[in-house]
Design an enzyme around this catalytic site. Structure first.
Site, PDB file in Angstrom:
ATOM      1  CG  ASP A 248      -1.876   1.174   1.226  1.00 36.54           C
ATOM      2  OD1 ASP A 248      -1.515   2.243   1.738  1.00 36.54           O
ATOM      3  OD2 ASP A 248      -2.987   1.014   0.694  1.00 36.54           O
ATOM      4  CG  ASN A 256      -4.726  11.333  -6.332  1.00 33.84           C
ATOM      5  OD1 ASN A 256      -4.066  11.454  -7.359  1.00 33.84           O
ATOM      6  ND2 ASN A 256      -5.221  10.179  -5.928  1.00 33.84           N
ATOM      7  CG  HIS A 261      -7.208  12.898  -9.729  1.00 34.41           C
ATOM      8  ND1 HIS A 261      -7.318  11.871  -8.827  1.00 34.41           N
ATOM      9  CD2 HIS A 261      -8.125  13.829  -9.337  1.00 34.41           C
ATOM     10  CE1 HIS A 261      -8.254  12.140  -7.942  1.00 34.41           C
ATOM     11  NE2 HIS A 261      -8.770  13.329  -8.228  1.00 34.41           N
ATOM     12  CG  ASP A 265      -3.719   8.881 -13.142  1.00 37.70           C
ATOM     13  OD1 ASP A 265      -4.190   8.390 -12.097  1.00 37.70           O
ATOM     14  OD2 ASP A 265      -4.422   9.379 -14.047  1.00 37.70           O
ATOM     15  CD  GLU A 291      -4.197   4.266  -1.957  1.00 37.67           C
ATOM     16  OE1 GLU A 291      -4.435   4.676  -0.810  1.00 37.67           O
ATOM     17  OE2 GLU A 291      -5.034   4.331  -2.877  1.00 37.67           O
TER      18      GLU A 291
END
Length: 382
Positions: A248, A256, A261, A265, A291
């Site tokens: 994680d 973000n 975003h 990404d 994630e």
């Protein structure tokens, strides 16, 4: 889908050993289903030719051929109705071998009957259907998504059957023209195998496109769950270790929120590529959600998984927009040593340990319920 072929893809079209478990299962299911469909059609059509045999041959010759046809029809019917074969390639090869062996044996057993006809007689024109049976079966290989090596293996008995008929002598193919007939059969086999390889390439492209997460290149969760179940079952049956690593990314939501975003990404892509590049070819990286990533490591115990994590973290998981290294909280579980009842439970154990690592300050690894998390400093190479 990209039309260009990489060397790895060409290799996979030549021989089947490098195919992923997903490709193998999809291909096996398709081969078995098509073999059963073809066998079902043949089981109906084969005995209908008995009326033609009665017209062409005298008793007891037509009775002998009728018995062969009934036996072939029963064999085809058994394949169509009762063969299941699972989803493994060995079962698929068995289904295809079953389908091809029935007409091959029928051809060898029935071919001497054709020689009693005058080649110029009308009856000989009808009986020529027997002599052309290997050509029909070789052309039929194009129906199945097979590799070049598999095409050679399955076409060889048909070529040998045709050659055997030439040794017997043939009214349809006199021996002086037999080389030409063999060349035609070889050419037909090659074209059919190329068509089968084209089917395989299309199947592989479709499966790869649908099974991978478009953003990260890791396996999508739906396919990932299927592959995890398969690997878990194999580990349990063979009593071989299987490690599951739950990754994680730390503080990803802040990326973000602060940078947008698009940057989020990019961070995800970089982290996924770091995982993919740092693992063995047989390891699986699955985007589990957001994630979160799962790493499935066959034939790997917990110490082996830790060694792999040491290497991954030394190489890094990419850089955040603020220039800091992207870190992750990681939990590791092992299928045989901990004996979970299912792959779902194995994921739950690794997930829980990831949260233990997260609560311990992030950027560390937990390998057991009571074990202290393994920090970055402990994993740095000496």
């Amino acid at each position: 889908m990209d039309g260009d072929l990489s060397l790895a893809q060409v290799h996979d079209l030549i021989q089947p050993r490098g195919h992923s478990p997903v490709i193998q299962r999809r291909r096996a299911a398709l081969i078995v289903s098509r073999a059963r469909i073809v066998a079902g059609v043949f089981s109906i059509l084969t005995p209908l030719w008995i009326a033609i045999d009665m017209y062409l041959f005298a008793w007891p010759e037509w009775g002998y051929l009728a018995a062969l046809r009934i036996a072939a029809s029963i064999a085809f019917g058994a394949l169509a109705l009762y063969y299941r074969g699972g989803e493994g390639m060995k079962q698929a090869w068995a289904a295809l071998a079953w389908l091809l062996s029935v007409p091959t044996l029928f051809f060898i057993a029935s071919h001497p009957m054709v020689n009693q006809f005058d080649p110029d007689s009308p009856a000989a024109a009808i009986a020529a259907g027997y002599a052309f049976l290997p050509f029909v079966m070789c052309a039929g290989l194009s129906v199945f998504p097979i590799t070049a090596l598999e095409g050679i293996v399955f076409a060889t008995p048909l070529l040998l059957a045709h050659l055997t008929a030439g040794v017997y002598g043939s009214a349809i193919f006199p021996f002086n023209s037999y080389l030409g007939a063999m060349w035609l059969l070889l050419l037909l086999s090659s074209v059919a195998t190329l068509a089968a390889m084209s089917q395989l390439h299309f199947l592989m492209a479709l499966v790869n496109q649908s099974s991978h997460d478009k953003l990260t290149g890791a396996y999508a969760r739906r396919i990932g769950e299927e592959m995890l179940n398969l690997q878990f079952g194999n580990a349990r049956r063979n009593k071989r270790p299987l490690s599951l690593v739950f990754v994680d990314l730390d503080d990803f939501k802040k990326v973000n929120d602060r940078f947008g975003h698009e940057e989020g990404d990019r961070v995800l892509r970089d982290a996924a590529q770091s995982l993919l590049k740092g693992l063995r070819q047989g390891d699986l990286v699955i985007r589990w959600g957001g994630e979160e990533f799962l790493i499935v490591m066959p034939d790997t115990d917990t110490p082996g998984a830790l060694t792999a994590i040491r290497r991954l973290r030394a190489d890094g998981l990419g850089v955040r927009p603020d220039g800091k290294p992207q870190t992750a909280s990681i939990g590791i579980a092992e299928a045989i040593a901990e004996a979970p009842e299912s792959s779902t439970r194995l994921v739950e154990i690794a997930d829980h340990r990831m949260y233990v690592a997260k609560q311990a300050g992030k950027d560390c690894i937990c390998t057991g319920e009571e074990a202290a998390p393994v920090t970055r400093e402990e994993l740095e190479p000496a």
